[in-house]
Design a protein around this motif. Structure first.
Motif, PDB file in Angstrom:
ATOM      1  N   ARG A   1     -11.569  22.613 -14.560  1.00 42.07           N
ATOM      2  CA  ARG A   1     -13.036  23.205 -14.482  1.00 42.07           C
ATOM      3  C   ARG A   1     -12.833  23.387 -12.585  1.00 42.07           C
ATOM      4  O   ARG A   1     -13.741  23.885 -12.008  1.00 42.07           O
ATOM      5  N   SER A   2     -12.120  23.960 -12.045  1.00 37.61           N
ATOM      6  CA  SER A   2     -11.995  24.382 -10.492  1.00 37.61           C
ATOM      7  C   SER A   2     -10.547  25.855  -9.873  1.00 37.61           C
ATOM      8  O   SER A   2     -11.143  26.628  -9.574  1.00 37.61           O
ATOM      9  N   LEU A   3     -10.105  26.116 -10.695  1.00 39.45           N
ATOM     10  CA  LEU A   3      -8.908  27.264 -11.425  1.00 39.45           C
ATOM     11  C   LEU A   3     -10.166  28.535 -11.347  1.00 39.45           C
ATOM     12  O   LEU A   3     -10.135  28.869 -12.281  1.00 39.45           O
ATOM     13  N   ARG A   4      -9.733  29.481 -10.134  1.00 35.51           N
ATOM     14  CA  ARG A   4     -10.365  30.469  -9.946  1.00 35.51           C
ATOM     15  C   ARG A   4      -9.373  31.995  -9.885  1.00 35.51           C
ATOM     16  O   ARG A   4      -9.972  32.952 -10.229  1.00 35.51           O
ATOM     17  N   TYR A   5      -8.476  31.694  -9.294  1.00 32.80           N
ATOM     18  CA  TYR A   5      -7.294  32.540  -9.530  1.00 32.80           C
ATOM     19  C   TYR A   5      -5.803  32.206  -9.941  1.00 32.80           C
ATOM     20  O   TYR A   5      -5.264  31.319  -9.482  1.00 32.80           O
ATOM     21  N   LEU A   6      -5.647  32.652 -10.705  1.00 28.28           N
ATOM     22  CA  LEU A   6      -4.235  32.445 -11.501  1.00 28.28           C
ATOM     23  C   LEU A   6      -3.401  33.927 -11.564  1.00 28.28           C
ATOM     24  O   LEU A   6      -3.962  34.936 -11.894  1.00 28.28           O
ATOM     25  N   ASP A   7      -2.244  33.368 -11.004  1.00 30.31           N
ATOM     26  CA  ASP A   7      -0.602  34.581 -10.786  1.00 30.31           C
ATOM     27  C   ASP A   7      -0.111  34.234 -11.651  1.00 30.31           C
ATOM     28  O   ASP A   7       1.106  33.582 -11.341  1.00 30.31           O
ATOM     29  N   VAL A   8       0.160  35.302 -13.232  1.00 30.32           N
ATOM     30  CA  VAL A   8       1.496  34.827 -13.777  1.00 30.32           C
ATOM     31  C   VAL A   8       2.160  35.950 -13.843  1.00 30.32           C
ATOM     32  O   VAL A   8       2.816  36.422 -14.797  1.00 30.32           O
ATOM     33  N   SER A   9       2.284  36.834 -12.107  1.00 24.89           N
ATOM     34  CA  SER A   9       2.651  38.004 -12.731  1.00 24.89           C
ATOM     35  C   SER A   9       4.290  38.153 -12.908  1.00 24.89           C
ATOM     36  O   SER A   9       5.095  36.797 -11.826  1.00 24.89           O
ATOM     37  N   CYS A  10       5.185  38.497 -13.215  1.00 21.75           N
ATOM     38  CA  CYS A  10       6.886  39.153 -13.165  1.00 21.75           C
ATOM     39  C   CYS A  10       7.494  38.143 -13.916  1.00 21.75           C
ATOM     40  O   CYS A  10       7.783  37.090 -13.442  1.00 21.75           O
ATOM     41  N   ASN A  11       6.438  38.436 -15.007  1.00 18.60           N
ATOM     42  CA  ASN A  11       7.542  36.867 -16.191  1.00 18.60           C
ATOM     43  C   ASN A  11       7.784  37.270 -17.134  1.00 18.60           C
ATOM     44  O   ASN A  11       7.876  38.480 -16.514  1.00 18.60           O
ATOM     45  N   ARG A  12       7.739  36.984 -18.284  1.00 17.09           N
ATOM     46  CA  ARG A  12       8.571  37.321 -19.945  1.00 17.09           C
ATOM     47  C   ARG A  12       7.266  37.428 -20.858  1.00 17.09           C
ATOM     48  O   ARG A  12       7.700  37.132 -21.711  1.00 17.09           O
ATOM     49  N   ILE A  13       5.584  37.081 -20.206  1.00 19.06           N
ATOM     50  CA  ILE A  13       5.020  37.578 -21.288  1.00 19.06           C
ATOM     51  C   ILE A  13       4.255  38.075 -22.123  1.00 19.06           C
ATOM     52  O   ILE A  13       4.620  39.034 -21.873  1.00 19.06           O
ATOM     53  N   THR A  14       4.642  38.288 -23.794  1.00 20.54           N
ATOM     54  CA  THR A  14       4.250  39.171 -24.700  1.00 20.54           C
ATOM     55  C   THR A  14       3.134  39.222 -25.452  1.00 20.54           C
ATOM     56  O   THR A  14       2.468  38.115 -24.763  1.00 20.54           O
ATOM     57  N   HIS A  15       2.962  40.054 -26.621  1.00 20.66           N
ATOM     58  CA  HIS A  15       1.048  40.010 -26.514  1.00 20.66           C
ATOM     59  C   HIS A  15       1.031  38.419 -27.040  1.00 20.66           C
ATOM     60  O   HIS A  15      -0.642  37.675 -27.336  1.00 20.66           O
ATOM     61  N   ASP A  16       1.918  37.876 -27.493  1.00 18.28           N
ATOM     62  CA  ASP A  16       1.716  36.506 -28.212  1.00 18.28           C
ATOM     63  C   ASP A  16       1.183  35.145 -27.780  1.00 18.28           C
ATOM     64  O   ASP A  16       0.221  34.314 -27.166  1.00 18.28           O
ATOM     65  N   GLY A  17       1.381  36.246 -26.247  1.00 23.98           N
ATOM     66  CA  GLY A  17       0.635  34.862 -25.206  1.00 23.98           C
ATOM     67  C   GLY A  17      -0.578  34.998 -24.998  1.00 23.98           C
ATOM     68  O   GLY A  17      -1.540  34.650 -23.822  1.00 23.98           O
ATOM     69  N   MET A  18      -1.099  36.190 -24.746  1.00 24.45           N
ATOM     70  CA  MET A  18      -2.730  37.305 -24.638  1.00 24.45           C
ATOM     71  C   MET A  18      -3.193  36.389 -26.184  1.00 24.45           C
ATOM     72  O   MET A  18      -4.391  36.413 -25.274  1.00 24.45           O
ATOM     73  N   MET A  19      -2.436  36.117 -26.352  1.00 23.91           N
ATOM     74  CA  MET A  19      -3.017  36.028 -28.075  1.00 23.91           C
ATOM     75  C   MET A  19      -4.125  34.143 -27.665  1.00 23.91           C
ATOM     76  O   MET A  19      -5.500  33.879 -27.586  1.00 23.91           O
ATOM     77  N   CYS A  20      -3.494  33.245 -27.149  1.00 26.86           N
ATOM     78  CA  CYS A  20      -3.660  32.275 -26.528  1.00 26.86           C
ATOM     79  C   CYS A  20      -4.760  32.594 -25.229  1.00 26.86           C
ATOM     80  O   CYS A  20      -5.634  31.692 -25.167  1.00 26.86           O
TER      81      CYS A  20
END
Length: 384
Positions: free
Chosen positions: A214-233
């Motif tokens: 309940r504190s994180l406001r900015y998450l940077d996971v750029s330049c990785n190997r995430i696909t649409h399945d990760g977006m579902m989560c």
């Protein structure tokens, strides 16, 4: 003069002396701005930016001494200065007793796993540092895990950058440990995990943590190997997470399906996310239009960055309409519409979440809002 600030006559005098030395053919420059000068008592320097020089481990020794003796310094930028593990050790140990420094930027210095371990150990002792940037420092798995462990207890650090560690294997241990940290840590505001080789399994680990964090406001996971399945989560967790405001998914591969998952959640559930970057994610018109539609029903969602995807005419029309109706401000996106022969196209503009992370513009201010929207929306102290 531009900022209507009082000129520090001590520094002005030093710079004038340097000008004279340069006129004599001086090749190197030494700025002696020691704050304990009794000849010219003035307001002391509180920030020092010496990025992209050749300080090396020898200069790191003097930087460490500065941190031990200078009790006014709050910001130190040593970015890309050929500092190695030994120099990193000196600086980290100097911070054991320092109580004033708020932001240290070591970006691009190859302190490696050894130096990273010293910085992790430092965070067990130091209680004043709020922002630490160790991106592109060749950290190893051991030091990344050490940071994750320490941050379960550290209550001071609000922003940390662990971009591009040197990781081997496909088990995503770093993401597992950082996910566990997010479940326990209730102070961290910014987390940068660019180039961590995160795949869908690792993204699920982070999403499981975001249900509890309940504190994180900015998450940077750029330049990785995430696909649409990760977006579902991620889309699912955004239905209940009310703190995340800036999300950087640039240079992954979420495609149309991933964009649709996000747009559905943003349109009907989430009212906390303010900025989203999906730059270069192999998204086509269908997904991009879906994201634009979510802006019409979500009043909080203000910044969207889409360049590097596959624009069709429907995409160009959708974002042109958002800008023309005033729903999407020109400074809050990285595209600008233009018309040729009656057809609308989109051109790239230099706005983004962190455009000036590595470089400064040739003119103007580097810390303006539109190119650095992520840091503007979720600030952690001064400077980038």
């Amino acid at each position: 003069m531009e900022k209507s600030q009082k000129i520090n006559s001590f520094i002005l005098h030093i710079l004038q002396e340097v000008d004279e030395e340069i006129g004599k053919g001086l090749e190197g420059i030494t700025l002696n701005i020691a704050g304990n000068s009794c000849l010219m008592p003035e307001e002391r320097v509180t920030g020092l930016d010496v990025r992209y020089n050749l300080i090396s481990d020898v200069g790191a020794y003097y930087a460490a001494r500065l941190l031990q003796k200078q009790h006014k310094l709050t910001y130190l930028n040593l970015m890309f200065n050929d500092i190695g593990p030994e120099g990193g050790e000196l600086i980290a140990k100097a911070l054991h007793k320092n109580t004033t420094l708020k932001y240290l930027r070591m970006t691009g210095n190859k302190i490696e796993n050894k130096g990273g371990m010293f910085f992790a150990a430092m965070l067990q002792i130091n209680s004043s540092l709020e922002k630490l940037d160790l991106g592109d420092c060749d950290l190893g798995m051991e030091s990344v895990i050490a940071f994750a462990t320490v941050l379960t207890q550290n209550q001071t650090i609000k922003g940390i950058n662990l971009n591009r560690p040197i990781l081997y294997g496909e088990q995503e241990e770093s993401t597992v440990h950082l996910g566990h940290m997010l479940k326990e840590n209730h102070c961290l505001v910014q987390l940068h995990m660019c180039k961590h080789n995160i795949k869908n399994c690792g993204m699920k680990q982070l999403c499981d943590a975001l249900y509890l964090n309940r504190s994180l406001r900015y998450l940077d996971v750029s330049c990785n190997r995430i696909t649409h399945d990760g977006m579902m989560c991620l889309a699912d967790v955004l239905k209940s997470n009310t703190t995340l405001e800036v999300l950087d998914l640039s240079f992954n591969r979420i495609e149309n399906a991933g964009a649709k998952y996000l747009s559905e959640t943003l349109a009907s559930h989430n009212r906390s996310l303010r900025a989203l970057s999906v730059v270069s994610n192999n998204i086509e018109g269908e997904g991009l239009v879906a994201l634009s539609q979510s802006m019409k029903t979500n009043p909080t969602f203000s910044n969207v960055y889409i360049w590097g995807n596959k624009f069709d005419e429907a995409t160009c029309m959708a974002y042109s309409d958002l800008i023309q109706m005033g729903r999407l401000k020109p400074d809050n996106t990285d595209v600008e519409p233009f018309v040729v022969d009656g057809h609308v196209y989109l051109a790239e503009v230099s706005n983004g979440l962190k455009k000036h992370y590595y470089w400064r513009p040739t003119y103007g201010e580097a810390c303006t809002n539109s190119p650095n929207a992520g840091f503007t929306l979720v600030p952690v102290g001064g400077h980038l």
